[in-house]
Design an enzyme around this catalytic site. Sequence first.
Site, PDB file in Angstrom:
ATOM      1  N   ARG A  93      19.039  94.836  19.367  1.00 38.95           N
ATOM      2  CA  ARG A  93      18.417  94.234  20.542  1.00 38.95           C
ATOM      3  C   ARG A  93      17.128  93.510  20.151  1.00 38.95           C
ATOM      4  O   ARG A  93      16.363  94.001  19.326  1.00 38.95           O
ATOM      5  CB  ARG A  93      18.128  95.291  21.589  1.00 38.95           C
ATOM      6  CG  ARG A  93      19.411  95.972  22.040  1.00 38.95           C
ATOM      7  CD  ARG A  93      19.351  96.545  23.427  1.00 38.95           C
ATOM      8  NE  ARG A  93      20.636  97.172  23.718  1.00 38.95           N
ATOM      9  CZ  ARG A  93      21.727  96.536  24.117  1.00 38.95           C
ATOM     10  NH1 ARG A  93      21.685  95.239  24.332  1.00 38.95           N
ATOM     11  NH2 ARG A  93      22.861  97.176  24.313  1.00 38.95           N
ATOM     12  N   ASP A  94      16.923  92.342  20.745  1.00 29.00           N
ATOM     13  CA  ASP A  94      15.706  91.572  20.508  1.00 29.00           C
ATOM     14  C   ASP A  94      14.516  92.323  21.106  1.00 29.00           C
ATOM     15  O   ASP A  94      14.625  92.879  22.207  1.00 29.00           O
ATOM     16  CB  ASP A  94      15.847  90.185  21.150  1.00 29.00           C
ATOM     17  CG  ASP A  94      14.788  89.217  20.675  1.00 29.00           C
ATOM     18  OD1 ASP A  94      13.602  89.443  20.970  1.00 29.00           O
ATOM     19  OD2 ASP A  94      15.146  88.231  20.010  1.00 29.00           O
ATOM     20  N   GLU A 120      12.409  80.584  13.467  1.00 27.26           N
ATOM     21  CA  GLU A 120      11.202  81.383  13.279  1.00 27.26           C
ATOM     22  C   GLU A 120      11.311  82.368  12.126  1.00 27.26           C
ATOM     23  O   GLU A 120      10.308  82.717  11.516  1.00 27.26           O
ATOM     24  CB  GLU A 120      10.855  82.114  14.575  1.00 27.26           C
ATOM     25  CG  GLU A 120      10.471  81.162  15.697  1.00 27.26           C
ATOM     26  CD  GLU A 120      10.196  81.869  17.009  1.00 27.26           C
ATOM     27  OE1 GLU A 120      10.242  83.117  17.062  1.00 27.26           O
ATOM     28  OE2 GLU A 120       9.930  81.169  17.995  1.00 27.26           O
ATOM     29  N   VAL A 121      12.520  82.866  11.868  1.00 25.98           N
ATOM     30  CA  VAL A 121      12.727  83.828  10.779  1.00 25.98           C
ATOM     31  C   VAL A 121      13.693  83.209   9.772  1.00 25.98           C
ATOM     32  O   VAL A 121      14.803  82.826  10.153  1.00 25.98           O
ATOM     33  CB  VAL A 121      13.289  85.171  11.306  1.00 25.98           C
ATOM     34  CG1 VAL A 121      13.526  86.141  10.163  1.00 25.98           C
ATOM     35  CG2 VAL A 121      12.352  85.774  12.349  1.00 25.98           C
ATOM     36  N   HIS A 170      20.477  84.132  11.705  1.00 29.24           N
ATOM     37  CA  HIS A 170      20.705  85.063  12.808  1.00 29.24           C
ATOM     38  C   HIS A 170      21.260  84.307  14.004  1.00 29.24           C
ATOM     39  O   HIS A 170      21.003  83.125  14.193  1.00 29.24           O
ATOM     40  CB  HIS A 170      19.428  85.820  13.180  1.00 29.24           C
ATOM     41  CG  HIS A 170      18.254  84.955  13.512  1.00 29.24           C
ATOM     42  ND1 HIS A 170      17.537  84.250  12.550  1.00 29.24           N
ATOM     43  CD2 HIS A 170      17.655  84.681  14.699  1.00 29.24           C
ATOM     44  CE1 HIS A 170      16.550  83.589  13.139  1.00 29.24           C
ATOM     45  NE2 HIS A 170      16.606  83.830  14.436  1.00 29.24           N
ATOM     46  N   HIS A 227      21.622  84.568  18.174  1.00 24.47           N
ATOM     47  CA  HIS A 227      21.195  85.206  19.420  1.00 24.47           C
ATOM     48  C   HIS A 227      22.385  85.207  20.372  1.00 24.47           C
ATOM     49  O   HIS A 227      22.998  84.156  20.600  1.00 24.47           O
ATOM     50  CB  HIS A 227      20.079  84.396  20.096  1.00 24.47           C
ATOM     51  CG  HIS A 227      18.816  84.300  19.323  1.00 24.47           C
ATOM     52  ND1 HIS A 227      17.732  85.105  19.581  1.00 24.47           N
ATOM     53  CD2 HIS A 227      18.444  83.484  18.308  1.00 24.47           C
ATOM     54  CE1 HIS A 227      16.748  84.785  18.772  1.00 24.47           C
ATOM     55  NE2 HIS A 227      17.153  83.804  17.972  1.00 24.47           N
ATOM     56  N   ASN A 250      19.237  78.869  15.205  1.00 26.79           N
ATOM     57  CA  ASN A 250      18.272  77.816  14.906  1.00 26.79           C
ATOM     58  C   ASN A 250      18.211  77.642  13.400  1.00 26.79           C
ATOM     59  O   ASN A 250      18.295  78.630  12.663  1.00 26.79           O
ATOM     60  CB  ASN A 250      16.889  78.188  15.450  1.00 26.79           C
ATOM     61  CG  ASN A 250      16.926  78.494  16.934  1.00 26.79           C
ATOM     62  OD1 ASN A 250      17.473  77.737  17.710  1.00 26.79           O
ATOM     63  ND2 ASN A 250      16.370  79.630  17.313  1.00 26.79           N
TER      64      ASN A 250
END
Length: 127
Positions: free
Chosen positions: A34-35, A105-106, A110, A112, A97
Site C-alpha cells: 500500500r502507498d 520520483e523513485v 513501479h 501504481h 512514470n
Amino acid sequence: MSFDYDDSNIFARILRGEIPNDTVAETEHTLAFRDIDPKAPSHVLVIPKGKYVTFDDFAANASEAEIVDFMRVTARIARDEGLSTGHGGNGFRAITNAGNDGVQEVPHFHLHILGGRVIGPMVVLRD
C-alpha cells in the site's frame, strides 16, 4: 542492464527489509504494498524485485518469468481489491512514470494501481 540503478532508492531499501511496508502480495519476483500517501481509496504499488529503473527497462531486460509474474500479481491485486471489471469492480487506473518528463520520483520501476472511486482525467494538459 542498460539503465543506471541506484541501490539506495526507497524501494530497494524496502526490498532489503530496511524500511517496513504494508505488504499486499509477494512472490519470488514481485512485491506489492500500500502507498503511504494514497491518492485513492485503493492505492497499491507493484514493484519487481529485480533492479529495473523504468517500465521500458523492465520490458526490455526482465526475464519472461519476471514479466509474467509481475503481470499476474497486478491482475490478482485488481481482483482482490475489488477493482477488476471482470470480477464485479468498477475499474481502476494503472500508472507508471519514467524519467524526468514522466515525473518519476523513485528510480525503481513501479506500477501504481488506483481505484475505489473515479480517478479523474488521464492527464491535465499544461502550456
